[in-house]
Design an enzyme around this catalytic site. Structure first.
Site, short mmCIF file in Angstrom:
data_model
loop_
_atom_site.label_atom_id
_atom_site.label_comp_id
_atom_site.label_asym_id
_atom_site.label_seq_id
_atom_site.Cartn_x
_atom_site.Cartn_y
_atom_site.Cartn_z
N LYS A 142 0.83 -1.20 0.00
CA LYS A 142 0.00 0.00 0.00
C LYS A 142 0.87 1.26 0.00
CE LYS A 142 -4.18 -1.79 0.06
NZ LYS A 142 -5.04 -1.89 1.23
N ARG A 187 -4.21 -10.13 3.81
CA ARG A 187 -4.40 -10.14 2.35
C ARG A 187 -3.11 -9.61 1.71
NH1 ARG A 187 -6.12 -6.47 -1.59
NH2 ARG A 187 -7.45 -7.36 -3.24
#
Length: 403
Positions: A347, A382
């Protein structure tokens, strides 16, 4: 052996009643004594929003009388404010005694007593549960599960459309399962944040991307397949094709019809916090309120309570510093009493913190995974890099479970 000078003092790590009972037994306390004293060794701080000032005065008096504390707005003293937030501070024993007294009080304090019990029970809940994924199942609570990301998109932020070709995508899914993935998360729309004002990918095109891959995977791999979508039409098509889980980045709040679809097929759902913009008055409070509403939507539609998983939405509706705050406060999500999925892999929070492009964020991603597990706030992670993450997860689980 010569006697050591001093008493060899140390501060003991007590996270919950299990730790407290273990420490008490180690100093020679008998079992009845350890059961009685353990709630006195565990301290919790609870924040209450929008409490009536009259109720707040009673609450503070009752908490103080039991040796705890309650912090209120200074305007409560002269009743210049009608409502106040409240910070309760006390041991589990003090909360138990407080709740008994609140049951006899007016101004909504009887209901508050029940909510205090619920949030404390949720926070300390440690249970093994089974997710019913149609013809498959997943066990949560024994170890941290790893979800492998499979983006069949031409514009993915993390892999630049590397797996847009169905054959390459299917091969990669097999590879992730071989590396230890417990779930494959299949998405047909870019996982970069989608705003309320942005023109979304049509359901028809999303379905066209995912169904050929999904139909093959259902036949060829033996782990549940999650569909990353917020559209009811896409969810229905995927479930008809054999998908096992629905993963909605808008927490059932962008297309509420998706909740009924998930309930109809009785599949687990992952509900993520999201927001258009990054303005907050109370970041964690608003995040938890959003997720509570998502849970309500799911349950009202008929989703089973034990089939709901929550995701704090790292990278969505938050700037870099806000993402780091959520990471630091992850354990607060346990107040909701649901399993937690943590999706931090590659991210922008990691990229901007370390000044690295998406394909060089492995170490930063692993650090966030380890932190989430250590906080007791990651039942599922995830990730893009399955092999490396599985190793880090197994090591972290071994440490956490030894406490």
């Amino acid at each position: 052996m010569e006697k050591q000078d001093g008493y060899n003092l140390r501060v003991v790590l007590i996270k919950d009643q299990k730790d407290a009972k273990k420490a008490l037994v180690e100093v020679g306390t008998d079992q009845p004594g350890s059961r009685w004293m353990a709630p006195k060794a565990v301290h919790r701080v609870i924040r209450i929003k929008n409490l009536n000032s009259k109720a707040a005065v009673i609450l503070k008096q009752e908490m103080l009388s039991r040796g705890g504390e309650a912090a209120l707005s200074r305007g409560v003293g002269n009743f210049s404010v009608e409502e106040t937030d409240c910070l309760l501070m006390g041991t589990l024993r003090q909360y138990d005694e407080l709740r008994k007294k609140l049951k006899m009080q007016p101004f909504g304090l009887r209901r508050l007593a029940d909510e205090i019990k619920e949030v404390l029970d949720n926070y300390d809940k440690k249970e093994i549960r089974t997710l019913r994924c149609r013809n498959l199942s997943l066990t949560l609570g024994e170890r941290t599960l790893v979800m492998g990301i499979l983006n069949v998109t031409p514009d993915s932020f993390s892999d630049g459309g590397k797996f847009y070709d169905p054959e390459i995508a299917i091969e990669h899914a097999h590879e992730m399962v071989d590396e230890g993935a417990d779930i494959i998360d299949l998405g047909g729309e870019s996982t970069r944040p989608v705003t309320w004002n942005e023109e979304p990918l049509s359901a028809a095109e999303e379905i066209q991307r995912i169904i050929p891959v999904l139909e093959r995977l259902v036949r060829e791999i033996k782990v549940p397949i999650s569909i990353d979508t917020y559209k009811a039409e896409t969810a229905r098509a995927a479930l008809e094709a054999g998908a096992h889980i629905i993963n909605d980045i808008w927490g059932f709040q962008r297309d509420p019809k998706i909740a009924s679809v998930a309930a109809e097929y009785d599949v687990p759902v992952i509900l993520m916090h999201n927001k258009d913009g990054t303005e907050y008055q109370d970041l964690m409070g608003e995040l938890l309120a959003f997720l509570r509403r998502s849970v309500e939507i799911a349950l009202e539609a008929g989703v089973k309570p034990d089939q709901v998983i929550l995701d704090p939405g790292i990278g969505f509706g938050k700037d870099v510093n806000q993402n780091r705050i959520v990471m630091r406060c992850l354990r607060e999500l346990r107040s909701l009493g649901k399993p937690i999925l943590l999706g931090t892999s590659r991210k922008s929070m990691i990229g901007k913190t370390l000044d690295l492009p998406a394909d060089q964020r492995l170490e930063g991603s692993l650090a966030t995974v380890v932190w989430g597990i250590a906080q007791g706030a990651a039942d599922i992670v995830r990730v893009h890099d399955v092999k490396e993450t599985v190793r880090a997860v197994r090591m972290t689980d071994a440490i956490v479970c030894s406490l």
